[in-house]
Structure formats: structure tokens, C-alpha cells
Design an enzyme around this catalytic site. Structure first.
Site, PDB file in Angstrom:
ATOM      1  N   LYS A   1       0.901  -1.191  -0.033  1.00 56.82           N
ATOM      2  CA  LYS A   1       0.139   0.145   0.121  1.00 56.82           C
ATOM      3  C   LYS A   1       0.928   1.008   0.036  1.00 56.82           C
ATOM      4  O   LYS A   1       0.541   2.155  -0.531  1.00 56.82           O
ATOM      5  CB  LYS A   1      -0.994  -0.034   1.165  1.00 56.82           C
ATOM      6  CG  LYS A   1      -2.051  -1.069   1.245  1.00 56.82           C
ATOM      7  CD  LYS A   1      -2.961  -0.972   0.236  1.00 56.82           C
ATOM      8  CE  LYS A   1      -4.106  -1.980   0.318  1.00 56.82           C
ATOM      9  NZ  LYS A   1      -4.917  -2.031  -0.890  1.00 56.82           N
TER      10      LYS A   1
ATOM     11  N   LYS B   1      -2.670 -11.093  -9.944  1.00 59.31           N
ATOM     12  CA  LYS B   1      -3.995 -11.750  -9.555  1.00 59.31           C
ATOM     13  C   LYS B   1      -4.957 -10.814 -10.034  1.00 59.31           C
ATOM     14  O   LYS B   1      -4.991  -9.632 -10.233  1.00 59.31           O
ATOM     15  CB  LYS B   1      -4.144 -11.947  -7.961  1.00 59.31           C
ATOM     16  CG  LYS B   1      -4.209 -10.724  -7.302  1.00 59.31           C
ATOM     17  CD  LYS B   1      -4.661 -10.890  -5.848  1.00 59.31           C
ATOM     18  CE  LYS B   1      -5.111  -9.591  -5.078  1.00 59.31           C
ATOM     19  NZ  LYS B   1      -5.969  -9.500  -4.258  1.00 59.31           N
TER      20      LYS B   1
ATOM     21  N   LYS C   1      -9.816  -5.930  -8.301  1.00 56.42           N
ATOM     22  CA  LYS C   1     -10.905  -4.948  -8.337  1.00 56.42           C
ATOM     23  C   LYS C   1     -10.094  -3.585  -9.054  1.00 56.42           C
ATOM     24  O   LYS C   1     -10.510  -2.842  -9.849  1.00 56.42           O
ATOM     25  CB  LYS C   1     -11.721  -4.459  -7.266  1.00 56.42           C
ATOM     26  CG  LYS C   1     -12.959  -5.225  -7.278  1.00 56.42           C
ATOM     27  CD  LYS C   1     -13.765  -5.327  -5.803  1.00 56.42           C
ATOM     28  CE  LYS C   1     -13.131  -6.373  -4.979  1.00 56.42           C
ATOM     29  NZ  LYS C   1     -13.893  -6.408  -3.653  1.00 56.42           N
TER      30      LYS C   1
HETATM   31  P1  TYM Z   1     -11.081  -8.723  -0.779  1.00 58.29           P
HETATM   32  O1  TYM Z   1     -12.446  -7.812  -0.372  1.00 58.29           O
HETATM   33  O2  TYM Z   1     -10.146  -8.054  -1.210  1.00 58.29           O
HETATM   34  O3  TYM Z   1     -11.431 -10.090  -1.405  1.00 58.29           O
HETATM   35  C1  TYM Z   1     -12.468 -10.960  -0.856  1.00 58.29           C
HETATM   36  C2  TYM Z   1     -12.086 -12.334  -1.018  1.00 58.29           C
HETATM   37  O4  TYM Z   1     -11.532 -12.788  -2.370  1.00 58.29           O
HETATM   38  C3  TYM Z   1     -10.487 -13.083  -2.378  1.00 58.29           C
HETATM   39  N1  TYM Z   1      -9.857 -13.213  -3.546  1.00 58.29           N
HETATM   40  C4  TYM Z   1      -9.369 -13.743  -4.396  1.00 58.29           C
HETATM   41  N2  TYM Z   1      -8.988 -14.992  -4.597  1.00 58.29           N
HETATM   42  C5  TYM Z   1      -8.371 -15.741  -5.414  1.00 58.29           C
HETATM   43  N3  TYM Z   1      -8.058 -14.914  -6.526  1.00 58.29           N
HETATM   44  C6  TYM Z   1      -7.913 -13.720  -6.444  1.00 58.29           C
HETATM   45  N4  TYM Z   1      -7.696 -12.962  -7.674  1.00 58.29           N
HETATM   46  C7  TYM Z   1      -8.797 -12.920  -5.602  1.00 58.29           C
HETATM   47  N5  TYM Z   1      -9.194 -11.712  -5.337  1.00 58.29           N
HETATM   48  C8  TYM Z   1      -9.846 -11.696  -4.060  1.00 58.29           C
HETATM   49  C9  TYM Z   1      -9.852 -12.682  -1.186  1.00 58.29           C
HETATM   50  O5  TYM Z   1      -8.781 -13.701  -0.931  1.00 58.29           O
HETATM   51  C10 TYM Z   1     -10.927 -12.760  -0.294  1.00 58.29           C
HETATM   52  O6  TYM Z   1     -11.176 -13.910   0.442  1.00 58.29           O
HETATM   53  N6  TYM Z   1      -9.285  -8.289   4.059  1.00 58.29           N
HETATM   54  C11 TYM Z   1     -10.167  -9.023   3.140  1.00 58.29           C
HETATM   55  C12 TYM Z   1     -11.531  -8.741   3.711  1.00 58.29           C
HETATM   56  C13 TYM Z   1     -11.727  -8.986   5.019  1.00 58.29           C
HETATM   57  C14 TYM Z   1     -11.668 -10.647   5.654  1.00 58.29           C
HETATM   58  C15 TYM Z   1     -12.091 -10.226   6.901  1.00 58.29           C
HETATM   59  C16 TYM Z   1     -12.014 -11.610   5.101  1.00 58.29           C
HETATM   60  C17 TYM Z   1     -11.929  -8.322   5.979  1.00 58.29           C
HETATM   61  N7  TYM Z   1     -12.022  -9.089   7.334  1.00 58.29           N
HETATM   62  C18 TYM Z   1     -11.996 -11.404   7.865  1.00 58.29           C
HETATM   63  C19 TYM Z   1     -12.053 -12.908   5.679  1.00 58.29           C
HETATM   64  C20 TYM Z   1     -11.978 -12.405   7.159  1.00 58.29           C
HETATM   65  C21 TYM Z   1      -9.976  -8.372   1.676  1.00 58.29           C
HETATM   66  O7  TYM Z   1      -9.642  -7.270   1.635  1.00 58.29           O
HETATM   67  O8  TYM Z   1     -10.763  -9.217   0.727  1.00 58.29           O
END
Ligand code: TYM
Length: 329
Positions: A111, A194, A197
Site C-alpha cells: 500500500k 492476480k 478490482k
Molecule cells: P477482498 O475484498 O480483497 O477479497 C474478498 C475475498 O476474495 C478473495 N480474492 C481472491 N481469491 C483468489 N484469486 C483472486 N484473484 C482473488 N481476489 C480476491 C480474497 O482472498 C478474499 O477472500 N481483507 C479482506 C476482507 C476481510 C476479511 C475479513 C476476509 C476483512 N475481514 C475477515 C476474511 C475474514 C479483503 O480485503 O478481501
């Protein structure tokens, strides 16, 4: 009964990386576990969304989760900011999180590189908020993609630290979970990294078939293999990885063999990939549109979700407060 929890930041629409990395595993688990799925709107504030975008994105993600098959009667589906116990516990856990370890996390370092003008304290303590999300329901299994591995490691660290500090056995050690054992990383269509968004390389569940076709046909390839059974370069391997999750085994084998025999025609390969992605997303897209137009239903779902999530969260918070030593006079 074991508890499973997962979440997503509402920063746009759900893409197929989110689906195959996290949602799919959660859907299977919701049948037999005490399950929580939430929308991490506090987390999304680190990038300063406008009030309008924040609300629109929460609604998108909510409707998209439901369209994927999340059942609010089985799983508790809630919005993070509807649960005031979360910020309180976040404050308490922050007291036992050290600046040095937070600064060393790769996501924080990323970041700093990507948004040097907005290195806020919320970014630094992001793993503490995420640990709070997990520990407040004492979750055991956390279905996430590979990019969240380090955050899970931090959550385990904070769980153990609290248990040790107060000599209690309050928090289980949560593990990142995938049915295939390995955590998944779905690549983007731009040849590297990867799907994400903010990277402009994603296929969204809500994308219209025409858009998906366009995105896939534009995906980076090369001039084709020159030696039999040669290793696939990253951009090509990435497309095969996506094919693997959306297509059947025979289709995958067919193109894999074509590649290995140096007979692959990328035009045909991409057409098939686009077709299979569309087959997968189209029914979801229709459901998303239907559910998003039903505000009464969405209101009911999150109201019930908040109630159930608060019930569980307040029990843990009461224990935490007791162990720390807060007492009524
Ligand atoms: P976020 O919003 O970036 O993504 C949500 C979930 O999607 C998965 N993901 C992916 N998996 C495989 N390939 C990809 N290209 C890919 N892009 C996204 C992420 O691994 C995630 O599981 N910090 C987390 C949100 C969060 C969270 C939590 C998750 C906050 N508190 C507690 C689990 C438990 C996040 O930014 O995910």
C-alpha cells in the site's frame, strides 16, 4: 460446532477471483457450520470512497453474495458497520499489536508503494481489524484466497497473544481454508498477477456476455509454443488457470493437449474460455439483477444478520472485557 467466517471489502462488484477464491468454499461450508459472512465496509474506508459509492458498493456486494447462493437462513449475513462490538474489540486488540510487526506486513508495504499519498493509520492496523472480525465470532475456518494468508497469520498471532496474556483459552487459532487444501489465486486477464478490482483485469459476475467476450479476446497471449510439452509462459498459464475453474475437465484436457502438441489456436482457445465464463456467470447475473431490485428483501436480510451477528459478538466482547479486568462498580 465449528465456526466459519469470511468477508469481502465493498469496493466494487464481485469478480470471478472472489468467487473461486472465497465464496465457493463458503457456500459449501454454510451447510454444516455455524457460519458468518460479512461485508467489510469499515475496511473499505482506507481508500476514502464517497458516501454515495460506499452505499452503492455495499448493496452490490450484498446482492451478489445472495445471488451466488448464500442463504441468510443458514448463514449470518451482515454488514460490519452494523455491529458496534467490532470497533470496540478492535480498540482493545490494538493495544496488543506492535507497530513493528504491522509495518512489516507485505500488504502494508504494498500500500505504501501503491498509494504513497494516503498511508493512513487504518491501513497500518488493517490486520487488527481483520483479526477482530474473525476472533469476535471465535471462528475456526476462514475461506479466503491466497492473498489473505498473511492476514490470517496475524489473526492467529493476536489470538495466541491474548490467550497467553490473560492465561485463558478464549480464542481458537483460525485457519485459512480451501477445500482443495491449497489457497487459490485467480490471475487477471492482463498476463500477470492476480485478478483484482483495482487492477482493471477482472471479469465481474455482473458483466454482460458481450463485455466478457471482449475482455477475454483482448487477453494477453504470445506467438504460440514452439517446442512440444514446453512450460507455459505466465500469461498463457494464467488463462489455463481460469479455464480450469470455469470449464469441465475434458475441455481443459483438450486445450492442454493442443498446447503441448504445438497445435493450439489462441483464437479458439479464448472463444471457449469466454463461452465457459459466460455459462458460469449468466445465471448469476440474472439473479443479481433480480435481487438488487428488491430493497425490502435486502433490508430484511441485513437487519436479521446484524441481530444474529451482534448476539454472537457481544458474548465474546463480554468475555474479553472480563479477562482484561473491566468491572462494574
Ligand atoms: P477482498 O475484498 O480483497 O477479497 C474478498 C475475498 O476474495 C478473495 N480474492 C481472491 N481469491 C483468489 N484469486 C483472486 N484473484 C482473488 N481476489 C480476491 C480474497 O482472498 C478474499 O477472500 N481483507 C479482506 C476482507 C476481510 C476479511 C475479513 C476476509 C476483512 N475481514 C475477515 C476474511 C475474514 C479483503 O480485503 O478481501
Amino acid at each position: 460446532m465449528e465456526t466459519v467466517l469470511s468477508g469481502i471489502r465493498p469496493t466494487g462488484h464481485l469478480h470471478i477471483g472472489n468467487y473461486f477464491g472465497a465464496v465457493k468454499n463458503f457456500l459449501k461450508l454454510q451447510e454444516n457450520f455455524n457460519s458468518y459472512f460479512f461485508i467489510a465496509d469499515f475496511h473499505s474506508l482506507t481508500t476514502h470512497p464517497t458516501p454515495k459509492d460506499l452505499h452503492a458498493n455495499v448493496k452490490n456486494v450484498l446482492a451478489e453474495y445472495l445471488a451466488c447462493g448464500l442463504e441468510p437462513e443458514k448463514a449470518t449475513l451482515y454488514i460490519q458497520s452494523d455491529v458496534p462490538e467490532i470497533p470496540e474489540m478492535y480498540l482493545l486488540l490494538n493495544m496488543n499489536a506492535y507497530i513493528g510487526e504491522l509495518e512489516r506486513t507485505t500488504t502494508f508495504k504494498d500500500k505504501i508503494r501503491k498509494q504513497p499519498d494516503n498511508v493512513n493509520a487504518g491501513l497500518l492496523t488493517y490486520p487488527v481489524l481483520m483479526a477482530t472480525d474473525i476472533l469476535i465470532h471465535r471462528a475456526n475456518k476462514v475461506p479466503v484466497g491466497k492473498d489473505q494468508e498473511q492476514n490470517l497469520e496475524m489473526a492467529r498471532k493476536f489470538a495466541k497473544r491474548f490467550n497467553h496474556m490473560y492465561n485463558v483459552d478464549l480464542f481458537p487459532e483460525p485457519e485459512a481454508f480451501n477445500f482443495g487444501k491449497q489457497l487459490v489465486k485467480i490471475p487477471g486477464l492482463d498476463g500477470s498477477g492476480k485478478m483484482g478490482k483495482s487492477e482493471g483485469n477482472a471479469v465481474y459476475l455482473i458483466d454482460e456476455p458481450k463485455i466478457i467476450e471482449k475482455k477475454v479476446m483482448k487477453a494477453v497471449t504470445d506467438s504460440g509454443p514452439t517446442k512440444k510439452n514446453q512450460e507455459k509462459p505466465e500469461a498463457i498459464q494464467n488463462l489455463f488457470t481460469i479455464l480450469k475453474v470455469v470449464s469441465d475437465e475434458d475441455t481443459y484436457k483438450f486445450f492442454d493437449e493442443k498446447y503441448n502438441n504445438c497445435e493450439i489456436r489462441y483464437g479458439d482457445f479464448k472463444k471457449q474460455l469466454a463461452k465457459d465464463i459466460i455459462n458460469f456467470t449468466s445465471p448469476l447475473r440474472e439473479k443479481i439483477l433480480e435481487i438488487s431490485s428488491n430493497n425490502d428483501y435486502l433490508h430484511k436480510v441485513v437487519t436479521l444478520g446484524a441481530e444474529k451477528a451482534r448476539e454472537s459478538a457481544s458474548k465474546t466482547l463480554a468475555e474479553v472485557r472480563k479477562h482484561i479486568g473491566f468491572k462494574r462498580f
